[in-house]
Design a protein around this motif. Structure first.
Motif, PDB file in Angstrom:
ATOM      1  N   LEU A 827      30.865  23.496  36.682  1.00 48.58           N
ATOM      2  CA  LEU A 827      31.310  24.883  36.553  1.00 48.58           C
ATOM      3  C   LEU A 827      32.078  25.375  37.777  1.00 48.58           C
ATOM      4  N   LEU A 828      32.227  24.543  38.786  1.00 46.31           N
ATOM      5  CA  LEU A 828      32.914  24.986  40.000  1.00 46.31           C
ATOM      6  C   LEU A 828      34.353  25.416  39.711  1.00 46.31           C
ATOM      7  N   PRO A 829      35.154  24.618  38.980  1.00 46.05           N
ATOM      8  CA  PRO A 829      36.516  25.098  38.663  1.00 46.05           C
ATOM      9  C   PRO A 829      36.510  26.379  37.841  1.00 46.05           C
ATOM     10  N   LEU A 830      35.561  26.517  36.925  1.00 44.17           N
ATOM     11  CA  LEU A 830      35.482  27.728  36.105  1.00 44.17           C
ATOM     12  C   LEU A 830      35.245  28.953  36.979  1.00 44.17           C
ATOM     13  N   TYR A 831      34.288  28.848  37.897  1.00 47.62           N
ATOM     14  CA  TYR A 831      33.972  29.977  38.768  1.00 47.62           C
ATOM     15  C   TYR A 831      35.126  30.290  39.725  1.00 47.62           C
ATOM     16  N   LEU A 832      35.731  29.268  40.288  1.00 47.01           N
ATOM     17  CA  LEU A 832      36.799  29.509  41.257  1.00 47.01           C
ATOM     18  C   LEU A 832      38.047  30.061  40.580  1.00 47.01           C
ATOM     19  N   ALA A 833      38.330  29.614  39.349  1.00 50.28           N
ATOM     20  CA  ALA A 833      39.445  30.205  38.608  1.00 50.28           C
ATOM     21  C   ALA A 833      39.182  31.678  38.343  1.00 50.28           C
ATOM     22  N   ALA A 834      37.919  32.027  38.031  1.00 49.12           N
ATOM     23  CA  ALA A 834      37.570  33.438  37.823  1.00 49.12           C
ATOM     24  C   ALA A 834      37.645  34.217  39.126  1.00 49.12           C
ATOM     25  N   LEU A 835      37.253  33.596  40.236  1.00 45.54           N
ATOM     26  CA  LEU A 835      37.315  34.273  41.535  1.00 45.54           C
ATOM     27  C   LEU A 835      38.752  34.645  41.891  1.00 45.54           C
ATOM     28  N   LEU A 836      39.700  33.770  41.543  1.00 47.85           N
ATOM     29  CA  LEU A 836      41.107  34.061  41.812  1.00 47.85           C
ATOM     30  C   LEU A 836      41.598  35.265  41.015  1.00 47.85           C
ATOM     31  N   LYS A 837      40.958  35.554  39.885  1.00 45.66           N
ATOM     32  CA  LYS A 837      41.361  36.682  39.052  1.00 45.66           C
ATOM     33  C   LYS A 837      40.514  37.922  39.302  1.00 45.66           C
ATOM     34  N   SER A 838      39.589  37.841  40.235  1.00 44.09           N
ATOM     35  CA  SER A 838      38.748  38.997  40.533  1.00 44.09           C
ATOM     36  C   SER A 838      39.568  40.087  41.207  1.00 44.09           C
ATOM     37  N   VAL A 839      39.032  41.298  41.224  1.00 43.36           N
ATOM     38  CA  VAL A 839      39.745  42.430  41.818  1.00 43.36           C
ATOM     39  C   VAL A 839      40.059  42.157  43.282  1.00 43.36           C
ATOM     40  N   ALA A 840      39.214  41.419  43.956  1.00 46.60           N
ATOM     41  CA  ALA A 840      39.410  41.171  45.393  1.00 46.60           C
ATOM     42  C   ALA A 840      40.621  40.292  45.661  1.00 46.60           C
ATOM     43  N   PHE A 841      40.895  39.309  44.814  1.00 44.04           N
ATOM     44  CA  PHE A 841      41.906  38.294  45.145  1.00 44.04           C
ATOM     45  C   PHE A 841      43.066  38.210  44.161  1.00 44.04           C
ATOM     46  N   ARG A 842      43.062  38.976  43.094  1.00 45.50           N
ATOM     47  CA  ARG A 842      44.133  38.826  42.109  1.00 45.50           C
ATOM     48  C   ARG A 842      45.450  39.359  42.663  1.00 45.50           C
ATOM     49  N   THR A 843      46.539  38.783  42.219  1.00 46.46           N
ATOM     50  CA  THR A 843      47.882  39.235  42.566  1.00 46.46           C
ATOM     51  C   THR A 843      48.700  39.313  41.290  1.00 46.46           C
ATOM     52  N   GLY A 844      49.824  40.004  41.360  1.00 51.60           N
ATOM     53  CA  GLY A 844      50.665  40.151  40.178  1.00 51.60           C
ATOM     54  C   GLY A 844      50.148  41.150  39.180  1.00 51.60           C
ATOM     55  N   GLN A 845      49.059  41.825  39.484  1.00 54.17           N
ATOM     56  CA  GLN A 845      48.474  42.824  38.609  1.00 54.17           C
ATOM     57  C   GLN A 845      48.184  44.062  39.433  1.00 54.17           C
ATOM     58  N   SER A 846      48.568  45.214  38.937  1.00 57.31           N
ATOM     59  CA  SER A 846      48.412  46.450  39.696  1.00 57.31           C
ATOM     60  C   SER A 846      46.941  46.692  40.029  1.00 57.31           C
ATOM     61  N   THR A 847      46.650  46.748  41.314  1.00 61.62           N
ATOM     62  CA  THR A 847      45.276  46.932  41.796  1.00 61.62           C
ATOM     63  C   THR A 847      45.288  47.935  42.940  1.00 61.62           C
ATOM     64  N   ARG A 848      44.532  49.002  42.801  1.00 63.94           N
ATOM     65  CA  ARG A 848      44.469  49.995  43.867  1.00 63.94           C
ATOM     66  C   ARG A 848      43.877  49.373  45.126  1.00 63.94           C
ATOM     67  N   LEU A 849      44.408  49.756  46.260  1.00 62.40           N
ATOM     68  CA  LEU A 849      43.969  49.182  47.520  1.00 62.40           C
ATOM     69  C   LEU A 849      42.490  49.455  47.762  1.00 62.40           C
ATOM     70  N   ASP A 850      42.022  50.654  47.470  1.00 58.59           N
ATOM     71  CA  ASP A 850      40.609  50.970  47.672  1.00 58.59           C
ATOM     72  C   ASP A 850      39.723  50.118  46.777  1.00 58.59           C
ATOM     73  N   ASP A 851      40.139  49.891  45.533  1.00 56.82           N
ATOM     74  CA  ASP A 851      39.350  49.054  44.634  1.00 56.82           C
ATOM     75  C   ASP A 851      39.264  47.629  45.167  1.00 56.82           C
ATOM     76  N   ARG A 852      40.364  47.120  45.692  1.00 58.00           N
ATOM     77  CA  ARG A 852      40.382  45.756  46.223  1.00 58.00           C
ATOM     78  C   ARG A 852      39.487  45.631  47.450  1.00 58.00           C
ATOM     79  N   VAL A 853      39.582  46.562  48.370  1.00 59.42           N
ATOM     80  CA  VAL A 853      38.782  46.498  49.596  1.00 59.42           C
ATOM     81  C   VAL A 853      37.295  46.623  49.266  1.00 59.42           C
ATOM     82  N   PHE A 854      36.948  47.510  48.339  1.00 60.19           N
ATOM     83  CA  PHE A 854      35.543  47.640  47.955  1.00 60.19           C
ATOM     84  C   PHE A 854      35.042  46.349  47.313  1.00 60.19           C
ATOM     85  N   ALA A 855      35.849  45.737  46.464  1.00 57.60           N
ATOM     86  CA  ALA A 855      35.437  44.471  45.837  1.00 57.60           C
ATOM     87  C   ALA A 855      35.213  43.394  46.890  1.00 57.60           C
TER      88      ALA A 855
END
Length: 1021
Positions: A827-855
């Motif tokens: 499950l390591l690739p599954l989890y890490l692929a999801a981590l890349l799409k989390s609010v903290a690390f996702r790119t290319g998708q509009s994410t408020r700076l405060d939401d990212r820092v809190f995540a």
């Protein structure tokens, strides 16, 4: 979750001195700059910038960056260009071909040895010995290492949009319908440790698997159902030089059977299944997610009697359940070595001992524990430093049997988690009283949200449940352009408001009666809470002097210590610590996000002052506009506090956030709390701790200052192997948390974890704990984002996954064509692929700076179970619940629906689904759901009649309703406080709250899970 009364033992006898001894672990290494040709540049060393609360254990010695940022990504402006060739290291590369320049990885300390004095750059990565995200050096390879391929740089096809508005790839993995219970997967096996590999063991797969899928060719994976492939032994091959049977009279059938046995991998398969050392071709197994949850790995010691006294894995958990005996083995495994700890977790059973003599090692000060060695009934050998110590006579007494004799019957020897009521020598001063001070933003923006009414109502209801005793003190401060204090003296008829307008030089308007005894002034406190929402209901003051209010709070609380709770709804814009908007809304989807670090050091300096006076600062942030959480969060990070975020909170227009705030606030006000705390983590000689993660201040090399400790706080630490461990059978970690309870008792909670030693790379890889690894990597990736860039951290996450799978492939004697992983890391690739799409690390998708820092902050402090839910939530199909496989708890029968992949393809318009994200549970209802489900479970006549806002299930007298309610209760009981339940209809405007968590699918800016596997396979040569 309320704790049951602990078991207590009262043993009184003379005490022993409480001397302490510490050792200095090595420092954190930091990345270095590139010279433009893929090689790091030489230069000088520089001090550690304190931009994150992951800190090396010493701040007095300079350190190095261990990794260069990737080209085109910024480095800190203060960075010089140091040489990174470490003297005495085994220098090696990952077993991947074709790399010409260093890859982005997360920095960490791989050795405590000083860097080489060589000033020239290394010839290649093999000579440089760079650590990756886990801080370990890669194994050498004759053909070099692979070319760095940024995950974010993969070319994407034009996505197609599914019926529910969720982007899916042009070539998605088509998951089968989930209206049935998925079968348990029986993975194949890999070569055993130390054995030559036999023929590959066939995997359970779909009828044809994924036949040569590639995004370029446009081939689609099959959509056929699951057909379990019959696993059988391979037929004996015809050997060209087969020996002739010299015993003609011997039974030919036996001879034939013996020949066939020689060609079968019976031993390999059998031993692998017994020990759990199977492997999986990730590209051939579509339902990789275990239906009933991920099994927690077990620690197996050679001493069988010790396997029953392990510390709970929910409290103390290591990324490896076997520790490599040398640093070289750890480097070759490519795995990170670290520990996650949840030290103050709510426990239903906790042995508590009261005695005058707490038995500790006289050398390293380790507390006696189940893993020590008794030389005889009078002496014991420390399991950390191996010193032989004498046992006091008191320890011969067994409180359970009221007899003297065998010391192994003591509670300290039978429990890996235990709590002592500390004697007087563990107190520097009398235990402080519980002190609670509330700072309330009453500006116009705050008043518009209506939070003040909710806060006052909840506090009034929970006032009797606040932890404390007869000494408990409470106080209130409100602030906007000025700071208002409240005199709550017992002899007053009503609360008196005192206003200070000089916010640049704040002072206390009266020395006493601003903090009052709760029991003595309860009448005035209740009256004030009833009046506050009305006092500021129509305010027009748009300013917020948070800095001045914090300074006033510090003056009030610092003489005793305590807790400051801040409710902030707008950007602090006047007075000390004033902030200005820094977010550019047009850059929310950018690849590299600026302004992740604090704009001012005001809040960090304030937090350090608070930490020195045993004061913690907790934040409740409620703003709908930019608040600069990157700056405000420092007040909590460095004072041992916690932080909550409720974006766009409004008492009327955002009911889900109202529910979240109410649930969180009730838990916050009533949960257990420890004051004036410190925590020290010790480990066996030969290991060292070099980086800590969490909210704290490092007081000395291994002592964390925690003015407040709460049961929802988690911590992480990274470990390095400094010496050969081949002469020991086990290693141990021990965490000791010294705190003052809300009842005024000084207590010590001790957790001890023991792990065996591994001597081979294969054994280390097979012992890896995939969830713990993800938890530690998430914390390290946050640091990399703050010190370098988000894109650098994302690339490093992918590189870790590639390196781990490459290291496992190197342990296989044959080179299979698929993408193989050991079953414990499937499950390591599954989890890490999801981590890349989390609010903290996702790119290319509009994410408020405060939401990212809190995540990012949450990834640093959440306990592991909650962190995994936030990264990869649990989803269940609930439209066809049944009692098959259900479990019973008392009279309640709880169905056990299987967990399903987070893909839009698993969500059908005729179904209903439960998505558990940790703090919110979404109930998604498709527009074509059967009317019987709506009527029997949701109490409505049709889909159109379902309410837009529903936060609890109706209690209907139907079997379907009872099953779902029982299942929800079961989920709620697994967390410290109930999550918010929110109904989402398929045609709702807020359905994105549900679909945004379907991280296995593809979006316009990210790969699907299957495409991510293909990306990994292409990187593993």
């Amino acid at each position: 979750m309320a704790s049951q009364p602990p078991v207590q033992y009262n043993l009184m006898s003379p005490s022993i001195p409480n001397a302490t001894g510490t050792s200095q672990p090595p420092l954190l290494q930091r990345p270095i700059t590139s010279n433009g040709i893929g090689q790091p540049s030489a230069g000088s060393r520089f001090p550690v910038p304190a931009t994150s609360n992951s800190v090396p254990v010493s701040a007095t010695t300079n350190s190095q960056w261990a990794r260069p940022p990737v080209s085109s990504q910024f480095a800190p402006s203060t960075m010089s260009q140091p040489s990174f060739t470490a003297a005495g290291h085994q220098q090696c590369n990952p077993a991947i071909f074709g790399q010409d320049s260093p890859r982005p990885v997360l920095e960490t300390q791989s050795s405590g040895r000083p860097p080489s004095s060589s000033s020239g750059p290394p010839l290649n990565n093999y000579q440089s010995g760079q650590p990756i995200i886990n801080g370990n050096l890669g194994p050498p390879l004759a053909n070099g290492v692979r070319t760095p391929t940024a995950y974010s740089g993969v070319n994407y096809a034009t996505p197609a949009t599914s019926s529910m508005g969720y982007s899916s790839p042009g070539v998605p993995p088509q998951y089968a319908s989930q209206n049935f219970m998925p079968p348990q997967l029986h993975y194949g096996s890999g070569p055993p440790m130390g054995r030559p590999a036999g023929p590959p063991v066939p995997q359970q797969q779909y009828s044809t698997g994924y036949p040569s899928y590639s995004s370029a060719s446009g081939q689609l994976p099959p959509i056929s159902g699951i057909h379990t492939q019959q696993l059988s032994y391979p037929a004996a091959p015809v050997l060209p030089n087969a020996p002739v049977n010299q015993f003609q009279n011997f039974n030919s059938s036996i001879d034939k059977m013996a020949s066939q046995m020689n060609t079968m991998s019976v031993t390999q398969t059998g031993f692998d299944k017994i020990w759990g050392h199977e492997n999986v071709d990730l590209l051939q197994v579509r339902n990789i997610l275990p239906a009933q949850g991920v099994e927690t790995p077990r620690i197996r010691l050679r001493q069988e009697h010790l396997n029953n006294v392990h510390c709970s894995m929910d409290i103390f958990r290591c990324t490896l359940t076997k520790i490599p005996e040398t640093n070289s083995i750890l480097q070759k495994s490519r795995l990170p070595l670290g520990v996650l700890i949840h030290p103050f977790k709510d426990l239903t059973q906790l042995p508590v001992i009261q005695c005058q003599t707490i038995v500790r090692c006289r050398s390293c000060r380790t507390y006696i524990n189940p893993f020590v060695y008794f030389v005889d009934q009078r002496r014991w050998k420390c399991n950390l430093c191996f010193r032989v110590n004498d046992l006091p006579d008191e320890f011969q007494y067994d409180p359970m049997s009221n007899s003297y004799g065998d010391p192994t019957r003591r509670p300290e020897i039978k429990n890996a988690t235990i709590e002592f009521i500390a004697p007087a020598e563990y107190m520097l001063r009398p235990p402080q009283p519980p002190v609670y001070l509330y700072l309330l933003d009453v500006s116009h923006v705050a008043a518009e949200t209506g939070y003040l009414k909710l806060f006052c109502d909840v506090l009034l209801e929970e006032l009797e449940k606040i932890p404390g005793d007869s000494r408990t003190q409470i106080g209130f401060i409100t602030y906007a352009s000025s700071v208002q204090f409240y005199n709550l003296a017992e002899n007053l008829n009503q609360p008196h408001q005192l206003v200070v307008s000089d916010i640049e030089d704040i002072f206390l308007p009266c020395p006493n009666d601003l903090l009052v005894n709760l029991n003595e002034s309860k009448r005035l406190v209740i009256e004030l809470l009833e009046q506050l929402p009305l006092r500021f209901n129509n305010t027009a003051d748009c300013n917020s002097a948070l800095g001045a209010a914090l300074q006033a709070a510090y003056k009030m609380v610092s003489p005793t210590g305590g807790r400051i709770t801040v409710f902030q709804a707008s950007l602090p814009n006047i007075g000390p610590g004033a902030l200005k908007p820094r977010e550019d809304p047009n850059q929310r989807a950018a690849k590299d996000v600026p302004n992740l670090n604090a704009a001012t050091d005001f809040f960090k300096k304030f937090a350090l002052d608070c930490s020195g006076q045993q004061v913690a600062v907790d934040l409740f942030l409620l703003g709908g506009q930019y608040m600069d959480i990157a700056s405000l969060s420092c007040a909590s990070k460095f004072s041992g506090g916690c932080m909550y975020h409720f974006p766009s909170f409004h008492y009327v227009h955002n009911l889900p956030q109202v529910e979240r705030l109410e649930h969180s606030l009730r838990r916050y006000l009533t949960r257990k709390i420890g004051f004036e705390s410190v925590m020290r983590i010790r480990c066996t000689h030969g290991l060292s701790i070099h980086t800590f993660h969490g909210n704290f201040f490092v007081r000395s090399t291994d002592l964390l200052s925690l003015p407040n400790i709460n049961p929802d706080a988690g911590f992480g630490l990274q470990v390095s192997i400094d010496e050969n461990l081949s002469e020991v059978q086990n290693i141990c970690f021990q965490a000791a948390l010294l705190y003052t309870s809300s009842k005024g008792e000084r207590r010590i909670r001790v957790h001890t974890m023991c792990l065996p030693i591994a001597s081979t790379v294969a054994d280390v890889i097979q012992s890896a704990d995939q969830q713990c690894i993800v938890g530690l990597l998430a914390k390290m990736a946050v640091d990399r984002s703050l010190h370098s860039s988000i894109s650098d951290a994302r690339d490093a996450i992918v590189n870790v996954c590639v390196d781990v799978l490459s290291a496992y492939k190197a342990t296989m004697s044959s080179a299979p064509s698929g993408l193989y992983a050991p079953s414990n890391l499937r499950l390591l690739p599954l989890y890490l692929a999801a981590l890349l799409k989390s609010v903290a690390f996702r790119t290319g998708q509009s994410t408020r700076l405060d939401d990212r820092v809190f995540a990012m902050n949450q990834l640093k402090v959440l306990p592991l179970s909650q962190l995994i839910l936030s990264v990869y939530p649990d989803m269940y199909a609930i439209h066809n619940l049944h009692d098959q496989g259900a479990i019973s708890q008392g009279e309640m029968v709880i169905p056990q629906p299987p967990r399903i992949h987070l893909s839009a393809e698993m969500v059908d318009s005729t179904g209903a689904y439960l998505l558990d994200t940790g703090d919110v549970i979404y109930l998604y209802v498709g527009r074509n759901i059967h009317p019987a489900f709506i009527e029997n479970v949701l109490g409505s006549s049709s889909f159109q009649s379902l309410p837009e806002q529903m936060f609890e299930l109706p209690e209907l007298e139907t079997a379907e309703s009872e099953r779902l309610r029982n299942f929800l209760v079961h989920l709620q009981n697994q967390r410290p406080y109930p999550a918010v339940l929110q109904l989402i209809r398929e045609d709702s405007q807020i359905r994105h709250l549900f679909s945004s968590h379907l991280v296995d699918g593809r979006t316009e800016s990210s790969l699907s899970y299957y495409e991510f596997l293909q990306h990994l396979k292409n990187q593993i040569k």
